[in-house]
Design a protein around this motif. Sequence first.
Motif, PDB file in Angstrom:
ATOM      1  N   ASP A 162     -13.151  45.257 112.305  1.00  0.00           N
ATOM      2  CA  ASP A 162     -12.667  44.579 111.088  1.00  0.00           C
ATOM      3  C   ASP A 162     -11.302  45.115 110.671  1.00  0.00           C
ATOM      4  O   ASP A 162     -11.072  45.460 109.500  1.00  0.00           O
TER       5      ASP A 162
ATOM      6  N   SER B 154     -13.870  48.986 109.068  1.00  0.00           N
ATOM      7  CA  SER B 154     -15.217  49.441 109.420  1.00  0.00           C
ATOM      8  C   SER B 154     -15.133  50.307 110.670  1.00  0.00           C
ATOM      9  O   SER B 154     -14.197  50.199 111.468  1.00  0.00           O
TER      10      SER B 154
ATOM     11  N   ASP C 191     -19.002  50.281 106.464  1.00  0.00           N
ATOM     12  CA  ASP C 191     -17.915  49.568 105.809  1.00  0.00           C
ATOM     13  C   ASP C 191     -17.171  50.578 104.943  1.00  0.00           C
ATOM     14  O   ASP C 191     -17.693  51.069 103.940  1.00  0.00           O
TER      15      ASP C 191
END
Length: 613
Positions: A428, A432, A463
């Motif tokens: 991401d 992440s 995350d």
Amino acid sequence: MDAFSSSFLSRLSQNPKLSTSLITSSSTNIALLHVSAVRIEDRPQTTINANPTTTTTTAPPSSKPLRKEIPTKYTPAKSTPPKTQSPQRQKPSRKLVEPSLPTVFFNAVDDFINTFIDPPTRRSVDPKYFLSNNFAPVDELPPTECEVVEGSLPPCLDGAYFRNGPNPQFLPRGPYHLFDGDGMIHSIKISQGRATLCSRYVKTYKYMIERDLGSTVMPNVFSGFNGLTPSAARVALAAARILTGQFNLAKGFGLANTSLALFGGKLFALGESDLPYTVKLTQNGDLLTIGRHDFDGKLIVSMTAHPKIDPETGEAFAFRYGPMPPFLNFFRIKPDGTKEPDIPIFSMTRPSFLHDFAITKKYAIFPDIQIGMNPLFMIAGGSPVGSDPGKVPRLGVIPRYAMDEAEMKWFDVPGLNFIHAINAWDEDDGDSIVVVAPNILSVEHTLERMDLIHASVEKIKIDLKTGMVWRHPISTRNLDFAVINPAYVGKKNKYVYAAVGDPMPKVSGLVKLDVSVSEGDRRDCIVASRLYGPGCLGGEPFFVAKEPNNPNTDEDDGYVVSYVHDENTGESRFLVMDAKSPNLEIVAAVKLPQRVPYGFHGLFVSENDLNKL
């Protein structure tokens, strides 16, 4: 794997008046130890000088080998031991120093401690258990040509495979743990289809001092500190040895028995209680210890045995930990071998056992698990290192080029206890991270009963913005000592090669995992496997790519190698397995001229890289 040694001794090395030392000694009320291939201390012919601290020793002209192979099996301490003969004494093959008067006295005190205060009555410190069968040590082996008994060795294996592990120099006479043995490297040099085996001790300062004295001086850290009274007695004895000049802690006390790493143009033997030791393989396949390496004085006390090397930049990332604040220090080593300053991590608020970590292209990830260091544990008769069930495990994430710990973030991950990390990568756009590691489900048995440990490989995603954590089981099988294609360290990979515990530390086979399976798919991710057969046990595998310089080749296009021992015949072999085949087909087997004891971590170094050392 002398992992916990630094917990007790690293700070003592900064004070010449403090030390720990131990010489193991016999116990009159303990069953005889049935071990193979150990050095038995014998009294040589001597001429004693006027100065009692200086002795000249003359070995007999027809000295026999120091070790004799005696197949053995473990007999639990509480069962009646069979009637057997003690290990046969053999004459030393080199000159030994007759013990000085202080040494004789200290050894007698140590005999008393091991006999009456802290005999090895528990299985976790019983040498009859930890030195049985192929856990027993072997003597050094000079370069010896091996026989290829099956298939042929692929050209990509031209180079050398190294495997480190514990191999006690002397027969333990008191408590002993698997992690307490002196480091011995077993290397197999391969060139044009021919193989040469060599087994050599890492010539650490501790090893050399004890070899010259003819007995152990430093304590067995994993087994020697169980309870307040034994610990106090051994610390007092150690201090006396230091004050009389038998040992200098400033020169190191580690075993270098855990792993190997290649970075900064040097090959290192590692154990996290000490600085790295530089080693080198000669053209004829012999192993030499060059010496203790402190990176021009920039590294003090110790370093992890699991540095991470970025295959694209050549940088090494590492850390050291200890029982005094800061409990964790993170640092980087440039490709030319220059060490950058430490980054102290004060947000780790209590000492934790931190054996391994992981890196991505952006971050370093540290596990703060439920194994910690607390001297109060000794009051209850235990080790100062143990499990803390009330602690919530967490993962610490810091940018790998951070200048200080201001950017360190911690994420609680209840129930996650991993000692070895397999790999990690960014996702991401860096928001992440994903970590793959074997999670120990019974962490309370980590030291006391390794045979009760079960490790389940998991994929953990964090995350970094929201703090959300997801965990996805990869396999429920008991797996550890897992490796990947080294070219994928720090970036997303698909395949993992892991050792099958039967139970740990014994390894009955090897599996290949596909960690790319989606989180919604609950299948076991094992896609290939090989069991070595009844009575055949191995260790950590290592992946060697067929074309390491070809960026377009498949990730699993290569071979998995490992040492395997047949306890039925007493024969050890070096196996080469096809990483792409569904059953990890054996493409070559090399019969070894001497057995290779079970050990810890290994490394393959190409011929090109060997020539640069």
